[in-house]
Design a protein around this motif. Structure first.
Motif, PDB file in Angstrom:
ATOM      1  N   MET B  44       0.876  -1.259  -0.128  1.00 52.14           N
ATOM      2  CA  MET B  44      -0.008   0.135   0.109  1.00 52.14           C
ATOM      3  C   MET B  44       1.008   1.240   0.281  1.00 52.14           C
ATOM      4  SD  MET B  44      -2.881  -1.194   2.620  1.00 52.14           S
ATOM      5  CE  MET B  44      -3.486   0.200   2.991  1.00 52.14           C
ATOM      6  N   ALA B  45       1.902   1.189   0.774  1.00 56.48           N
ATOM      7  CA  ALA B  45       2.691   2.288   0.672  1.00 56.48           C
ATOM      8  C   ALA B  45       3.406   2.671  -0.545  1.00 56.48           C
ATOM      9  CB  ALA B  45       4.055   2.221   1.855  1.00 56.48           C
ATOM     10  N   CYS B  46       3.609   1.748  -1.227  1.00 56.00           N
ATOM     11  CA  CYS B  46       4.221   1.871  -2.620  1.00 56.00           C
ATOM     12  C   CYS B  46       3.246   2.757  -3.770  1.00 56.00           C
ATOM     13  CB  CYS B  46       4.347   0.685  -3.533  1.00 56.00           C
ATOM     14  SG  CYS B  46       5.390  -0.567  -2.839  1.00 56.00           S
ATOM     15  N   PHE B  47       1.899   2.965  -3.202  1.00 54.91           N
ATOM     16  CA  PHE B  47       1.049   3.837  -3.802  1.00 54.91           C
ATOM     17  C   PHE B  47       1.088   5.274  -3.493  1.00 54.91           C
ATOM     18  CE2 PHE B  47      -0.413  -0.535  -4.793  1.00 54.91           C
ATOM     19  CZ  PHE B  47      -0.421  -0.568  -6.022  1.00 54.91           C
ATOM     20  N   PHE B  48       1.733   5.386  -2.336  1.00 54.47           N
ATOM     21  CA  PHE B  48       1.671   6.877  -2.049  1.00 54.47           C
ATOM     22  C   PHE B  48       2.213   8.108  -2.845  1.00 54.47           C
ATOM     23  CE2 PHE B  48       1.965   5.668   2.899  1.00 54.47           C
ATOM     24  CZ  PHE B  48       0.467   5.079   2.760  1.00 54.47           C
ATOM     25  N   TYR B  49       3.558   7.553  -3.420  1.00 52.58           N
ATOM     26  CA  TYR B  49       3.986   8.600  -4.431  1.00 52.58           C
ATOM     27  C   TYR B  49       3.158   8.681  -5.610  1.00 52.58           C
ATOM     28  CZ  TYR B  49       7.407  10.976  -7.043  1.00 52.58           C
ATOM     29  OH  TYR B  49       8.168  11.859  -7.986  1.00 52.58           O
ATOM     30  N   PRO B  50       2.513   7.568  -6.406  1.00 52.33           N
ATOM     31  CA  PRO B  50       1.763   7.947  -7.329  1.00 52.33           C
ATOM     32  C   PRO B  50       0.644   8.893  -6.965  1.00 52.33           C
ATOM     33  CG  PRO B  50       2.337   5.594  -7.327  1.00 52.33           C
ATOM     34  CD  PRO B  50       2.796   6.102  -6.009  1.00 52.33           C
ATOM     35  N   LEU B  51       0.051   8.592  -5.612  1.00 53.20           N
ATOM     36  CA  LEU B  51      -1.053   9.383  -5.348  1.00 53.20           C
ATOM     37  C   LEU B  51      -0.637  10.966  -5.181  1.00 53.20           C
ATOM     38  CD1 LEU B  51      -2.737   7.056  -2.685  1.00 53.20           C
ATOM     39  CD2 LEU B  51      -3.669   7.852  -4.799  1.00 53.20           C
ATOM     40  N   GLY B  52       0.744  11.231  -4.583  1.00 48.55           N
ATOM     41  CA  GLY B  52       1.112  12.554  -4.569  1.00 48.55           C
ATOM     42  C   GLY B  52       1.153  12.931  -6.091  1.00 48.55           C
ATOM     43  N   CYS B  53       1.855  12.360  -7.036  1.00 48.91           N
ATOM     44  CA  CYS B  53       1.878  12.702  -8.248  1.00 48.91           C
ATOM     45  C   CYS B  53       0.472  13.055  -8.768  1.00 48.91           C
ATOM     46  CB  CYS B  53       2.457  11.534  -9.161  1.00 48.91           C
ATOM     47  SG  CYS B  53       4.503  11.445  -8.861  1.00 48.91           S
ATOM     48  N   ILE B  54      -0.478  12.343  -8.694  1.00 48.69           N
ATOM     49  CA  ILE B  54      -1.653  12.669  -9.153  1.00 48.69           C
ATOM     50  C   ILE B  54      -2.174  14.344  -8.719  1.00 48.69           C
ATOM     51  CG2 ILE B  54      -4.268  12.261  -8.978  1.00 48.69           C
ATOM     52  CD1 ILE B  54      -3.653   9.239  -8.989  1.00 48.69           C
ATOM     53  N   GLY B  55      -1.883  14.364  -7.305  1.00 49.04           N
ATOM     54  CA  GLY B  55      -2.035  15.752  -6.618  1.00 49.04           C
ATOM     55  C   GLY B  55      -1.160  16.652  -7.505  1.00 49.04           C
ATOM     56  N   TYR B  56      -0.054  16.363  -7.930  1.00 45.79           N
ATOM     57  CA  TYR B  56       0.996  17.546  -8.510  1.00 45.79           C
ATOM     58  C   TYR B  56       0.354  17.647  -9.907  1.00 45.79           C
ATOM     59  CZ  TYR B  56       5.199  19.165 -10.703  1.00 45.79           C
ATOM     60  OH  TYR B  56       6.095  19.873 -11.149  1.00 45.79           O
ATOM     61  N   ILE B  57       0.049  16.691 -10.581  1.00 46.28           N
ATOM     62  CA  ILE B  57      -0.454  16.779 -11.911  1.00 46.28           C
ATOM     63  C   ILE B  57      -1.805  17.687 -12.140  1.00 46.28           C
ATOM     64  CG2 ILE B  57      -1.352  15.705 -13.778  1.00 46.28           C
ATOM     65  CD1 ILE B  57       0.491  13.524 -13.342  1.00 46.28           C
ATOM     66  N   TYR B  58      -2.671  17.462 -10.974  1.00 51.29           N
ATOM     67  CA  TYR B  58      -4.033  18.255 -10.990  1.00 51.29           C
ATOM     68  C   TYR B  58      -3.513  19.699 -10.559  1.00 51.29           C
ATOM     69  CZ  TYR B  58      -8.495  19.856  -9.236  1.00 51.29           C
ATOM     70  OH  TYR B  58      -9.721  20.620  -9.233  1.00 51.29           O
ATOM     71  N   LEU B  59      -2.738  19.933  -9.708  1.00 49.76           N
ATOM     72  CA  LEU B  59      -2.296  21.273  -9.365  1.00 49.76           C
ATOM     73  C   LEU B  59      -1.593  21.869 -10.833  1.00 49.76           C
ATOM     74  CD1 LEU B  59      -1.191  21.083  -5.784  1.00 49.76           C
ATOM     75  CD2 LEU B  59      -3.160  22.213  -6.530  1.00 49.76           C
ATOM     76  N   ALA B  60      -0.608  21.324 -11.164  1.00 47.29           N
ATOM     77  CA  ALA B  60       0.117  21.694 -12.558  1.00 47.29           C
ATOM     78  C   ALA B  60      -1.005  22.303 -13.486  1.00 47.29           C
ATOM     79  CB  ALA B  60       0.974  20.693 -12.767  1.00 47.29           C
ATOM     80  N   ASN B  61      -2.181  21.534 -13.612  1.00 45.99           N
ATOM     81  CA  ASN B  61      -3.236  21.992 -14.710  1.00 45.99           C
ATOM     82  C   ASN B  61      -4.242  22.922 -14.106  1.00 45.99           C
ATOM     83  OD1 ASN B  61      -2.565  20.027 -17.223  1.00 45.99           O
ATOM     84  ND2 ASN B  61      -2.060  18.723 -15.438  1.00 45.99           N
ATOM     85  N   ASN B  62      -3.967  23.100 -12.925  1.00 48.43           N
ATOM     86  CA  ASN B  62      -5.138  23.950 -12.292  1.00 48.43           C
ATOM     87  C   ASN B  62      -4.181  25.090 -11.513  1.00 48.43           C
ATOM     88  OD1 ASN B  62      -7.902  22.614 -12.747  1.00 48.43           O
ATOM     89  ND2 ASN B  62      -6.536  21.074 -12.269  1.00 48.43           N
ATOM     90  N   LEU B  63      -3.333  26.046 -12.126  1.00 46.19           N
ATOM     91  CA  LEU B  63      -2.719  26.805 -11.292  1.00 46.19           C
ATOM     92  C   LEU B  63      -3.513  27.975 -10.566  1.00 46.19           C
ATOM     93  CD1 LEU B  63       0.363  27.086 -13.897  1.00 46.19           C
ATOM     94  CD2 LEU B  63       0.291  25.930 -11.731  1.00 46.19           C
ATOM     95  N   SER B  64      -4.505  28.204 -11.196  1.00 45.57           N
ATOM     96  CA  SER B  64      -5.528  29.309 -10.536  1.00 45.57           C
ATOM     97  C   SER B  64      -5.722  28.780  -9.068  1.00 45.57           C
ATOM     98  CB  SER B  64      -6.561  29.189 -11.398  1.00 45.57           C
ATOM     99  OG  SER B  64      -7.265  27.975 -11.457  1.00 45.57           O
ATOM    100  N   ILE B  65      -5.660  27.591  -8.919  1.00 44.35           N
ATOM    101  CA  ILE B  65      -6.070  27.146  -7.560  1.00 44.35           C
ATOM    102  C   ILE B  65      -4.763  27.472  -6.557  1.00 44.35           C
ATOM    103  CG2 ILE B  65      -6.222  25.261  -5.816  1.00 44.35           C
ATOM    104  CD1 ILE B  65      -7.574  23.617  -8.217  1.00 44.35           C
ATOM    105  N   LEU B  66      -3.780  27.380  -7.056  1.00 41.66           N
ATOM    106  CA  LEU B  66      -2.296  27.864  -6.371  1.00 41.66           C
ATOM    107  C   LEU B  66      -2.293  29.311  -6.405  1.00 41.66           C
ATOM    108  CD1 LEU B  66       0.528  25.466  -7.182  1.00 41.66           C
ATOM    109  CD2 LEU B  66      -0.664  25.440  -5.211  1.00 41.66           C
TER     110      LEU B  66
END
Lengths: 304, 286
Positions: B44-66
């Protein structure tokens, strides 16, 4: 009868050392015993038949399948119980036997059903959910037998099946072998050091020594033939008695001191001997069938 | 036949297709592996980083949020090949530990308990045995490498639009090939070591040791011989070279990508040779 196993000049070599040398025999019995001293090549022959060891010369067939060309088809027909410990320690007996059944081609549901059946059959029904690593030696032997028969093989190869078993467990194993033989659906090869086990279970015996066949014997025929050889010990006029027996078709040889060795003709009734002895007022002190035990056969073969 | 009828009867039913039988081994292996709570937690711990990446990708494509939170944006967040290369790097570290944990329990117990003749006396070849055991690792490692990697790519594609997806489709291919090669190397290495070292803990330690010792020895060789080819003993650097090239980046490992591919090929060949020597139904005692 078509041979179950046919060896045609089979030779096996490990490096410079020849382990099996030019074996030629056709075995067709329901149960075949494989005998020989340590290092005779019994286990190597079994491993060669299973396709584990490459042949250096000759060929061999099992049910007509060439062991080199049709290894996969052949292995589907064979069940093998190895001599040494062979199991998967952290599996229960039922999972282990089921897995072995599946690997032999049984669908998962059928393999599970068969696993339960064969474990009950070999006497491990109550212990089938225990881990194999916790089994005693005798139980491991039975588990090995269960995995060997789970897929219903046509030929079952048992390598030292009674190894390390206490007397009751040995008797149980012998009884199982006899029962499987009687089902008529399976041929068995029993490789053992224990002559008594082979004598009790086998119809044919192949004796190996230093990688060569030194004797092949059909025990059933020998048992029948032995009944025709009779030794008599008499007191009285044995020459007249022997003459009378010869007149009835027996082949008699005087061995001195009133002893007569004779071969009985077919359909000869033993009561004729007693009648002739009574007519001549001859005392019959002893009447023995000649009986070559497997031990005699084995020792003769070893001396050859 | 009912179980109370304790008589022997031959099986006369249908058989499964021969090609599918190697899949029996992973089924039983997984049933055993998932009994370990540690493995489940680590997996399960192996999926923490991909989950973090999903958040990163979401933010990168929604810069207005940041920017609404007052964070400086611009070129800070970008999704390109280097993100996926870094993803490979991180997930490879997880798979490395996962393999050291799982790999040794695959082959060595069968060898210790003499189970090889039981497998191979059936219509089941050595190649199928190795494929079956290897598929355990391939399946698990795939779940934490290229599968989440491609999911990230799809998410990025869906957020960035078709133009981005079309222009960067090669990243998906590179990710898949790079991770597949890594899984192949790691699986073969784990199986080969598991086949030769019967003690599971030692085999697991050696899987880790091959990478650390190789890296150390390679560095020493580079310094003593004043060469860069010692890096070929460092499988991590070799793999990084291959990944960098696949992601169209310049590797800074000092070895050519051709040399890296050859090195991986040699490692795989040696592992297969080691497996072929050990995975057999009998042992010849000299």
């Amino acid at each position: 009868m078509d041979p179950v196993i046919e060896l045609a000049g089979l030779s096996v070599r490990f490096g410079d050392r020849e382990i099996l040398h030019n074996l030629r025999v056709a075995l067709s019995g329901r149960t075949i015993g494989l005998l020989g001293p340590n290092g005779a090549g019994k286990s190597t022959l079994i491993q060669t038949l299973l396709g584990f060891v490459p042949l250096s010369a000759g060929s061999a067939t099992i049910f007509g399948h060439d062991i080199r060309q049709q290894t996969r088809e052949l292995r589907a027909l064979v069940g093998y119980m190895p001599e040494n410990d062979a199991f998967i320690a952290n599996l229960t007996a039922v999972s282990f036997v089921r897995m072995m059944g599946e690997l032999a081609g049984l669908p998962p549901d059928a393999a599970l059903e068969r696993a339960h059946e064969v474990l009950f059959y070999v006497g491990l029904g109550e212990a089938r959910y225990r881990l194999l690593g916790t089994y005693s030696l005798g139980m491991k032997q039975l588990a090995k037998l269960a995995q060997a028969i789970v897929h219903g093989p046509r030929l079952l190869i048992l390598d030292e099946p009674t190894n390390g078993l206490d007397p009751p467990a040995r008797l149980r194993m012998i009884r199982l072998i006899k029962e499987m033989k009687q089902t008529g659906s399976m041929h068995l090869v029993v490789c053992s050091h224990l002559l008594r086990d082979v004598e009790e279970t086998c119809e044919e015996v192949l004796i190996l020594k230093q990688g060569r066949i030194v004797h092949y014997s059909n025990l059933e025929e020998e048992r029948r033939a032995n009944k025709r050889f009779v030794e008599l010990e008499t007191v009285g006029d044995e020459k007249d008695f022997a003459g009378a027996l010869t007149a009835l078709g027996c082949e008699c040889v005087g061995a001195g001191l009133g002893r007569i060795k004779m071969v009985l003709p077919a359909d000869f009734e033993l009561r004729e001997i007693y009648r002739l002895a009574a007519d001549r007022d001859l005392q019959l002190r002893r009447l023995n069938y000649r009986r070559d035990t497997l031990e005699d056969i084995f020792l003769k073969a070893m001396e050859a | 036949m009912a179980v109370y009828k304790r008589t022997y009867a031959a099986y006369e039913g249908a058989l499964t297709p021969a090609w599918s039988r190697f899949l029996i081994l992973p089924r039983y292996s997984f049933a055993r592996l998932w009994q370990s709570k540690f493995l489940v937690m680590f997996f399960m711990a192996c999926f923490f980083y991909p989950l973090g990446c999903i958040g990163y990708i979401y933010l990168a494509n929604n810069l207005s949020i940041l920017s609404s939170f007052g964070f400086p944006v611009g070129q800070f967040l970008k999704v390109d090949a280097s993100l996926f290369l870094y993803f490979c790097w991180v997930q490879a570290a997880f798979t490395y530990l996962l393999t050291a944990f799982i790999g040794p329990s695959l082959v060595s117990p069968d060898l210790v308990n003499g189970a090889m003749p039981l497998y191979l006396c059936r219509p089941f070849s050595r190649a199928e045995y190795i494929a079956g055991k290897m598929s355990v690792l391939v399946f698990l490692l795939s779940l934490v490498t290229w599968v989440p990697g491609l999911i990230l790519f799809v998410i990025q594609g869906s957020l960035a639009g078709w133009e981005w997806t079309k222009a960067n489709l090669w990243i998906a291919g590179s990710l898949f090939i790079g991770m597949a090669v890594w899984i192949l190397v790691l699986s073969l290495l784990a199986l080969a070591l598991s086949a030769w070292i019967k003690w599971k803990i030692a085999a697991g330690g050696l899987v880790l040791g091959v990478f650390f010792a190789g890296a150390g020895f390679g560095t020493a060789l580079n310094n003593v011989m004043r060469t860069k080819y010692g890096t070929l003993l460092n499988l991590t650097e070799v793999m990084y070279t291959v990944w960098s090239k696949l992601f169209r980046l310049t590797p800074d490992t000092g070895i050519s990508v051709e040399a890296a591919w050859i090195c991986l090929g040699v490692v795989c060949a040696v592992c297969l040779w080691l497996l072929a020597r050990r995975v057999r139904a009998f042992e010849v005692v000299k």
